[in-house]
Enzyme design. Structure first.
Site, mmCIF file in Angstrom:
data_model
loop_
_atom_site.group_PDB
_atom_site.id
_atom_site.type_symbol
_atom_site.label_atom_id
_atom_site.label_comp_id
_atom_site.label_asym_id
_atom_site.label_seq_id
_atom_site.Cartn_x
_atom_site.Cartn_y
_atom_site.Cartn_z
ATOM 1 N N GLU A 84 0.825 -1.212 0.000
ATOM 2 C CA GLU A 84 0.000 0.000 0.000
ATOM 3 C C GLU A 84 0.860 1.262 0.000
ATOM 4 O O GLU A 84 0.532 2.250 -0.658
ATOM 5 C CB GLU A 84 -0.925 -0.002 1.215
ATOM 6 N N ARG B 160 0.736 3.880 -3.253
ATOM 7 C CA ARG B 160 0.137 5.181 -2.959
ATOM 8 C C ARG B 160 1.194 6.270 -2.809
ATOM 9 O O ARG B 160 1.133 7.305 -3.475
ATOM 10 C CB ARG B 160 -0.693 5.107 -1.672
ATOM 11 N N ASP C 99 -5.502 -9.843 -7.893
ATOM 12 C CA ASP C 99 -5.901 -9.057 -9.055
ATOM 13 C C ASP C 99 -4.753 -8.353 -9.766
ATOM 14 O O ASP C 99 -4.530 -8.528 -10.966
ATOM 15 C CB ASP C 99 -6.978 -8.034 -8.659
ATOM 16 N N GLU D 120 -12.347 0.889 -10.105
ATOM 17 C CA GLU D 120 -12.022 -0.057 -11.167
ATOM 18 C C GLU D 120 -12.912 0.073 -12.401
ATOM 19 O O GLU D 120 -12.431 -0.024 -13.540
ATOM 20 C CB GLU D 120 -12.079 -1.495 -10.635
ATOM 21 N N THR E 209 -1.242 0.699 -10.213
ATOM 22 C CA THR E 209 -2.554 0.225 -9.773
ATOM 23 C C THR E 209 -3.255 1.207 -8.851
ATOM 24 O O THR E 209 -4.384 0.968 -8.430
ATOM 25 C CB THR E 209 -2.426 -1.160 -9.096
#
Length: 676
Positions: free
Chosen positions: A306, A310, A439, A574, A663
């Site tokens: 994360e 980010r 994913d 998404e 992502t």
């Protein structure tokens, strides 16, 4: 004849008997205790451990049995059980000819019929959800946990303002949901509905700004739609600036904030969005905070994945867009502090690293990392090496991909969800999904190949094999309207379950086709895009649930079935991400129209008066969507960014021939191909 016994004699006899029995019992207890004390300490410890284990197993068995009796209605349970036991045909292989085009079903958001209205236009926060018990936050992503090394939030300072996991009660407390790739529990994923006190603090009766019906007729690409996205961002940013400045996340209803890592996640996630939207004043304020207040020299555990997507991704993106050295220096500092995570026996990184002390460890409940976590940090670490000319970052990231490439345990390119940091082997084999915990592995296979100038054949091979595995094992169509969806496979048992996270796939497939991959990937992308649209359209609020189940029987009225524990919406990006890709490559205006409908629904059901947007608990109830009092950082970093790019007529704005998005929607430059 004998004389009757005297009362005092009877009493004395009974007393003696009672005393004798008492003394015998006492003697037995003392004897048992002496025997227990004579046992070796190891045996006593083992016995106590076994008793505790039996108690835990009994409690878990009770929870499991109770869980099975809750959830779906009888009809939904019957449908799911029948779906599991039937042998469903695999969708037609696109390689042998195009699969049938999906038939768009009616709006089945309500059972009364396709022409039923979605619900009255009512204030978003007009009805307080029922007050629930307070649960303590537990450690693990993405909880807003109260660590000793992090400041307490305003809500935590006031026990009356603590939020609870799920609106759905006990069933939802145990529900495992997704963040990005990590396995977490529901009360970690987000905060649940506010208490009555919080509702009062949020000034109920001031409705969220409803969507303007007249605005529906705006043409896609007009400045009005772009300005509507800017307005949404300004509104979200106002709430963050007023009540959560410098903290990780805004709680818009209680007008407070939540901390995860204490790194200003929302602010850093939003930097490149503000730059792209031309919000110069807001950007300048945020840059000033980064320069003066952002420090990574703190004793705090952060999640490697994360923090990479980010913070590291956000800083690198800003550096490339602005050429401001400040962002590069901060990125270099953070990157070096994350490196201890890679010091494992297998070279598969630990999930958590303390950026102050330089120590790393797996989650406290397992030695596994999720596959998505360890294989979705490569774009950022590779780019950090590219701009610093220091190969160490790219080396550790590429080594992970080399190891995963040759690991046994794949299923036609599909990978298990977990990997052990000690052995470097897949664990929990036999479960395959494109949703949470796996994913972005598939997404980053393609994007690394594109980033590196299309020269790394192993990445391309793994991606193409995975797409074929998806088509062979996971693609199905619904019974009512023939919607194509991606299910899950658990030890060869197919489940018609699809996370909203899977809606990244249409855009990824389209991106691959744009870069020369097989054209039938685009056929699948078009069909899946329609399904992701229907996940919004068939809900009464016009917002998708976190998880959808699909009906495989034509006799069942709805395509999309939503279980009570899955009704929440976290403001996820998404679907609008894939709409952006699909419009860029096809120029079909319907994709813009679908994005506009989603923005209107966000404004109608999640916009909080005074500033901010909130995730909600119930997309099926427009009268009471049950706000959760949490605005995820990705709403500003991804959702609104992709909507802005979708509506922009400037197709060179972050051209997909020049940039690849990580992502978390942070654009990074595509490297020029190496000289031949």
């Amino acid at each position: 004849m004998f004389p009757p016994p005297r009362k005092d004699f009877i009493a004395l006899t009974l007393g003696d008997a009672h005393s004798h029995a008492y003394n015998n019992a006492k003697h037995r207890r003392q004897s048992c205790w002496r025997k227990w004390k004579r046992l070796p300490r190891l045996q006593r410890s083992l016995i106590l451990f076994l008793l505790a284990l039996l108690l835990i197993l009994a409690l878990l068995s009770y929870s499991s049995i109770a869980e099975q009796w809750r959830g779906l209605s009888d009809k939904e349970d019957w449908l799911e059980l029948n779906d599991r036991n039937l042998n469903f045909p695999v969708a037609q292989n696109p390689a042998a000819g195009k699969p049938p085009a999906p038939v768009v079903g009616p709006d089945l958001g309500q059972a009364e019929g396709p022409d039923e209205p979605r619900g009255p236009n009512v204030p978003v926060l007009s009805k307080a959800p029922p007050k629930k018990k307070i649960f303590s936050n537990r450690r693990g992503p993405p909880s807003l946990r109260k660590d000793g090394n992090l400041p307490a939030t305003k809500a935590e300072e006031n026990p009356k303002q603590q939020l609870v996991p799920e609106e759905g009660g006990e069933e939802e407390e145990k529900k495992v949901v997704s963040w990005r790739g990590a396995m977490i529990e529901a009360d970690q994923a987000t905060d649940a509905p506010p208490s009555a006190n919080e509702k009062e603090a949020a000034a109920p009766g001031n409705p969220a700004a409803p969507g303007n019906p007249a605005a529906t007729d705006l043409e896609a690409g007009t400045p009005d739609r772009l300005e509507a996205v800017r307005d949404a961002f300004r509104h979200a940013w106002k709430g963050y600036k007023d009540h959560a400045w410098g903290h990780d996340e805004l709680k818009p209803i209680s007008k407070s904030f939540g901390e995860w890592f204490g790194l200003g996640l929302t602010l850093i996630d939003s930097l490149d969005t503000m730059w792209i939207m031309g919000l110069k004043e807001e950007f300048a304020e945020a840059r000033s905070w980064v320069e003066k207040d952002l420090s990574f020299n703190k004793n705090v555990d952060v999640n490697l994945f994360e923090t990479t997507i980010r913070v590291l991704g956000g800083l690198l993106s800003c550096y490339h867009l602005t050429k401001d050295q400040l962002f590069l220096e901060k990125a270099k500092d953070l990157g070096s502090r994350l490196m201890p995570a890679f010091k494992t026996p297998s070279k598969i990184p630990f999930s958590d690293v303390n950026i102050g002390s330089g120590t790393a460890h797996p989650p406290r409940w397992t030695s596994d990392s999720t596959l998505a976590e360890v294989t979705s940090i490569q774009l950022e670490f590779r780019e950090l090496s590219h701009v610093t000319q220091d190969p160490q970052y790219q080396d550790v990231a590429n080594e992970i991909m080399r190891l995963v490439h040759k690991l046994p345990g794949k299923h036609d390119g599909l990978v298990p969800m977990f990997i052990n940091t000690n052995s470097g082997q897949f664990s929990h084999k036999g479960v395959f999904t494109l949703g949470a915990r796996a994913d972005s592995y598939y997404e980053y296979l393609l994007k690394q190949w594109i980033q590196g100038g299309k020269t790394e054949d192993d990445l391309l091979e793994d991606y193409l094999q995975a797409v074929e595995g998806v088509k062979k094992h996971l693609v199905r169509q619904t019974g009512p309207s023939r919607l194509t969806f991606i299910g899950e496979l658990t030890h060869n048992r197919f489940s018609p379950k699809m996370d909203h996270l899977v809606c990244f796939l249409p855009g990824t497939l389209a991106l691959g086709v744009q870069n020369g991959l097989p054209g039938d990937h685009m056929d699948l992308a078009v069909q899946l895009m329609e399904t992701c649209h229907q996940m919004y359209k068939q809900m009464e609020t016009g917002l998708s649930p976190e998880i959808a189940h699909f009906s495989l029987q034509a006799s069942y009225g709805k395509d999309v079935v939503v279980k009570p524990a899955d009704r929440h919406n976290l403001l996820r990006p998404e679907t609008v991400e894939s709409l952006f890709y699909m419009f860029r490559f096809t120029k079909d205006p319907k994709y813009r129209d679908w994005g506009w409908e989603i923005l209107q629904s966000f404004n109608k059901y999640t916009k909080v008066p005074g500033g901010g947007y909130t995730s909600i608990n119930n997309v099926c109830d427009p009268a009471n969507p049950a706000p959760r009092d949490k605005m995820e950082s990705f709403f500003l970093g991804e959702t609104l960014k992709y909507l802005f790019l979708l509506f922009s007529d400037d197709l060179e704005l972050l051209s997909l021939d020049k940039y690849v998005f990580n992502t978390e929607a942070h654009p990074l430059p595509i490297w020029p191909p190496p000289p031949k």
